[in-house]
Design a protein around this motif. Structure first.
Motif, PDB file in Angstrom:
ATOM      1  N   UNK A 105       0.227  -0.698   0.162  1.00 21.04           N
ATOM      2  CA  UNK A 105      -0.157  -0.068   0.200  1.00 21.04           C
ATOM      3  C   UNK A 105       0.538   0.830   0.521  1.00 21.04           C
ATOM      4  N   UNK A 106       2.194   1.437   0.082  1.00 19.43           N
ATOM      5  CA  UNK A 106       3.153   2.445  -0.361  1.00 19.43           C
ATOM      6  C   UNK A 106       3.756   2.579  -1.473  1.00 19.43           C
ATOM      7  N   UNK A 107       4.134   3.698  -1.710  1.00 12.02           N
ATOM      8  CA  UNK A 107       4.850   4.263  -2.994  1.00 12.02           C
ATOM      9  C   UNK A 107       5.747   4.104  -2.799  1.00 12.02           C
ATOM     10  N   UNK A 108       6.703   3.705  -3.344  1.00 15.93           N
ATOM     11  CA  UNK A 108       8.595   3.330  -3.267  1.00 15.93           C
ATOM     12  C   UNK A 108       8.705   4.397  -4.560  1.00 15.93           C
ATOM     13  N   UNK A 109       9.918   4.874  -3.894  1.00 14.79           N
ATOM     14  CA  UNK A 109      10.446   5.403  -5.068  1.00 14.79           C
ATOM     15  C   UNK A 109      12.434   5.320  -4.431  1.00 14.79           C
ATOM     16  N   UNK A 110      12.542   3.991  -5.694  1.00 19.08           N
ATOM     17  CA  UNK A 110      14.232   3.852  -4.805  1.00 19.08           C
ATOM     18  C   UNK A 110      15.757   4.521  -4.981  1.00 19.08           C
ATOM     19  N   UNK A 111      15.145   5.157  -6.085  1.00 20.62           N
ATOM     20  CA  UNK A 111      16.268   5.712  -6.675  1.00 20.62           C
ATOM     21  C   UNK A 111      16.227   7.884  -6.026  1.00 20.62           C
ATOM     22  N   UNK A 112      15.430   8.328  -6.342  1.00 21.63           N
ATOM     23  CA  UNK A 112      14.488   9.367  -5.180  1.00 21.63           C
ATOM     24  C   UNK A 112      15.361   9.047  -3.994  1.00 21.63           C
ATOM     25  N   UNK A 113      15.033   8.015  -3.154  1.00 21.09           N
ATOM     26  CA  UNK A 113      15.040   8.468  -1.468  1.00 21.09           C
ATOM     27  C   UNK A 113      16.862   7.978  -1.823  1.00 21.09           C
ATOM     28  N   UNK A 114      17.050   7.955  -2.527  1.00 17.48           N
ATOM     29  CA  UNK A 114      18.928   6.759  -2.239  1.00 17.48           C
ATOM     30  C   UNK A 114      19.370   8.352  -2.474  1.00 17.48           C
ATOM     31  N   UNK A 136       4.320   9.454   4.342  1.00 20.17           N
ATOM     32  CA  UNK A 136       4.553  10.629   4.258  1.00 20.17           C
ATOM     33  C   UNK A 136       4.250  10.565   2.687  1.00 20.17           C
ATOM     34  N   UNK A 137       5.506   9.910   1.458  1.00 20.82           N
ATOM     35  CA  UNK A 137       4.902  10.884   0.606  1.00 20.82           C
ATOM     36  C   UNK A 137       3.241   9.792  -0.451  1.00 20.82           C
ATOM     37  N   UNK A 138       2.743   8.592   0.554  1.00 22.26           N
ATOM     38  CA  UNK A 138       2.573   7.682  -0.538  1.00 22.26           C
ATOM     39  C   UNK A 138       0.183   8.472   0.525  1.00 22.26           C
ATOM     40  N   UNK A 139       0.587   9.150   1.669  1.00 20.80           N
ATOM     41  CA  UNK A 139      -0.203  10.190   1.829  1.00 20.80           C
ATOM     42  C   UNK A 139      -0.894  11.187   1.313  1.00 20.80           C
ATOM     43  N   UNK A 140       0.825  11.806   1.205  1.00 21.24           N
ATOM     44  CA  UNK A 140       0.708  13.246   0.177  1.00 21.24           C
ATOM     45  C   UNK A 140      -0.031  12.933  -1.377  1.00 21.24           C
ATOM     46  N   UNK A 141       0.417  12.130  -1.886  1.00 16.84           N
ATOM     47  CA  UNK A 141       0.102  11.442  -3.121  1.00 16.84           C
ATOM     48  C   UNK A 141      -0.984  11.076  -2.839  1.00 16.84           C
ATOM     49  N   UNK A 142      -1.593  10.705  -2.358  1.00 16.38           N
ATOM     50  CA  UNK A 142      -3.809  10.327  -2.430  1.00 16.38           C
ATOM     51  C   UNK A 142      -4.385  11.821  -1.878  1.00 16.38           C
ATOM     52  N   UNK A 143      -3.100  12.589  -1.509  1.00 17.25           N
ATOM     53  CA  UNK A 143      -3.623  13.587  -0.922  1.00 17.25           C
ATOM     54  C   UNK A 143      -4.283  14.759  -2.110  1.00 17.25           C
ATOM     55  N   UNK A 144      -3.382  13.842  -3.881  1.00 16.13           N
ATOM     56  CA  UNK A 144      -3.612  15.486  -4.205  1.00 16.13           C
ATOM     57  C   UNK A 144      -2.077  16.013  -5.597  1.00 16.13           C
ATOM     58  N   UNK A 174       1.204  16.134  -6.403  1.00 20.19           N
ATOM     59  CA  UNK A 174       2.637  15.281  -7.835  1.00 20.19           C
ATOM     60  C   UNK A 174       3.599  14.666  -6.757  1.00 20.19           C
ATOM     61  N   UNK A 175       4.257  13.626  -7.699  1.00 25.22           N
ATOM     62  CA  UNK A 175       5.589  13.286  -7.192  1.00 25.22           C
ATOM     63  C   UNK A 175       6.719  14.713  -6.491  1.00 25.22           C
ATOM     64  N   UNK A 176       6.661  15.276  -7.628  1.00 26.00           N
ATOM     65  CA  UNK A 176       7.284  16.621  -7.860  1.00 26.00           C
ATOM     66  C   UNK A 176       7.726  17.354  -6.733  1.00 26.00           C
ATOM     67  N   UNK A 177       5.607  17.578  -5.880  1.00 27.53           N
ATOM     68  CA  UNK A 177       5.507  18.349  -4.736  1.00 27.53           C
ATOM     69  C   UNK A 177       6.209  18.153  -3.834  1.00 27.53           C
ATOM     70  N   UNK A 178       5.426  16.447  -3.496  1.00 26.90           N
ATOM     71  CA  UNK A 178       5.872  15.471  -2.597  1.00 26.90           C
ATOM     72  C   UNK A 178       7.700  15.134  -2.513  1.00 26.90           C
ATOM     73  N   UNK A 179       8.625  15.219  -3.513  1.00 26.42           N
ATOM     74  CA  UNK A 179       9.480  15.201  -3.385  1.00 26.42           C
ATOM     75  C   UNK A 179      10.318  16.709  -2.415  1.00 26.42           C
ATOM     76  N   UNK A 180      10.181  18.055  -3.406  1.00 23.00           N
ATOM     77  CA  UNK A 180       9.992  18.802  -2.580  1.00 23.00           C
ATOM     78  C   UNK A 180       9.862  18.958  -0.977  1.00 23.00           C
ATOM     79  N   UNK A 181       8.952  18.391  -0.609  1.00 20.74           N
ATOM     80  CA  UNK A 181       8.491  18.610   0.449  1.00 20.74           C
ATOM     81  C   UNK A 181       9.162  17.141   1.613  1.00 20.74           C
TER      82      UNK A 181
END
Ligand code: GDP
Ligand code: CA
Length: 343
Positions: A55-64, A114-122, A124-131
């Motif tokens: 149930x979670x959005x995982x972004x391995x390269x962004x996180x690394x 955090x990422x998944x909740x923000x994506x589900x709240x609408x 974008x991945x760019x906005x989530x990454x910035x946060x």
């Protein structure tokens, strides 16, 4: 010597992140020609390794990249959080929840929550990454770095492998299953980048390439890291069109990759596993490719002439990222190779 105000790096996970860390070290210590502590670095990260798990959005390269630059990485492993614990994984296993081969650490899970909740709240991945980066890219660590996903759209690398039990004789698995469960130990027949044709570059990506003074392809996987970024419609054209010089560093040293599975991926697309073949695969900009310059390791010095024949300015230097100084020297050599007057 021209001033490097802005450097843009097209990065995968571990290889790209370590390179950017060394680049920043070199910029701050003044060893990268034309660069300084004020040079702005934009990292465009591959997101085709991303997936949904538990149930979670995982972004391995962004996180690394984020954890490495923010000094939160497990340095030994090269990915995930330092001082990690694995209680959630153990609990999931106790429930019999599949897949058990993909472990998420407890600390790391907070990022994905955090990422998944923000994506589900609408958002974008760019906005989530910035946060998320507000925590990690601080004046203490990773200052002056902007981290952008290559795209806000869902793009996923899948790999076809032989499967005698399947009627078609093959099976298609997500990149994570190929890498983590199968450990890239079986040949990859084909690499499919699902969703790529319909994807658009994330906000700021094309501008970061067009507005750079130097564009770098770090020693990242040429197929499933840099290849997928260049494959987002518009990105390759932006790299071809930028007025900045474009330089790359080989992830292949000798006859194989340093870590990971670049060899398997290159074989799957029919490219010989050598430093020069990867440079020629990217191609000289003046001949329809993306490179002005390409660094190979000292051990591959005999391949420089082949690259120059293909129109790519090349040089052999030590390319092992053994520590920050060694990696900073690689960044300096990359800039020297292509920035006029810097050599
Ligand atoms: P991933 O997404 O975590 O696989 O990381 P990247 O795609 O950014 O980088 C993986 C590539 O980095 C592999 O192909 C490695 O061969 C390469 N790599 C890792 N460490 C080194 C190093 O010290 N020197 C060089 N030249 N390449 C390296
Ligand atoms: Ca990756």
């Amino acid at each position: 010597m021209p001033t490097l105000r802005r450097v843009t790096v097209l990065s995968g996970g571990v290889g790209g992140a370590r390179f950017v860390q060394g680049l920043l070290h070199g910029l701050r210590s003044g060893t990268v020609p034309g660069g300084s502590a004020d040079t702005e670095v934009t990292v465009v990260a591959n997101t085709a390794d991303d997936w949904w798990i538990h149930g979670l959005k995982v972004c391995p390269d962004l996180d690394t990249v984020m954890y490495t630059l923010g000094d939160g990485i497990d340095v030994e492993r090269g990915w995930g959080r330092r001082d990690e614990t694995w209680s959630a994984r153990t609990e999931l296993e106790a429930y019999g929840v599949e897949p058990t081969w993909f472990g998420l650490g407890d600390r790391d899970i907070a990022t994905h929550l955090v990422r998944t909740q923000m994506l589900e709240a609408g958002f974008t991945l760019s906005q989530v990454t910035e946060a998320l980066c507000r925590r990690w890219l601080t004046p203490v660590h990773g200052d002056g770095v902007r981290l952008l996903p290559m795209s806000d759209d869902r793009v996923e690398t899948h790999v076809a492998v032989a499967d005698p039990e399947s009627p078609s004789g093959r099976r298609v698995v997500h990149f994570q299953e190929y890498w983590v469960r199968l450990r890239a130990a079986v040949p990859a027949e084909t690499v499919l980048v699902v969703g790529q044709d319909a994807a658009t570059p994330a906000p700021g990506v094309l501008e970061a390439i067009a507005g750079a003074d130097l564009v770098v392809l770090p020693p990242s996987n040429p197929v499933v890291s840099v290849g997928t970024i260049l494959g987002v419609p518009g990105v390759r054209d932006a790299v071809r069109a930028t007025s900045a010089p474009v330089v790359g560093l080989s992830p292949i040293v000798g006859a194989s990759h340093v870590h990971g599975m670049a060899a398997q991926m290159l074989t799957s697309i029919g490219v010989e596993v050598s430093a020069s073949a990867v440079g020629i695969h990217y191609g000289a900009r003046e001949r329809g490719g993306v490179l002005d310059g390409w660094l190979v390791d000292d051990r591959d010095a005999d391949q420089v002439a082949r690259l120059e024949d293909a129109g790519v300015r090349a040089r052999a230097v030590p390319l092992m990222m053994s520590d920050h100084d060694a990696t900073a020297a690689m960044a300096a050599a990359a800039a020297s190779l292509v920035v006029d007057g810097a050599a």
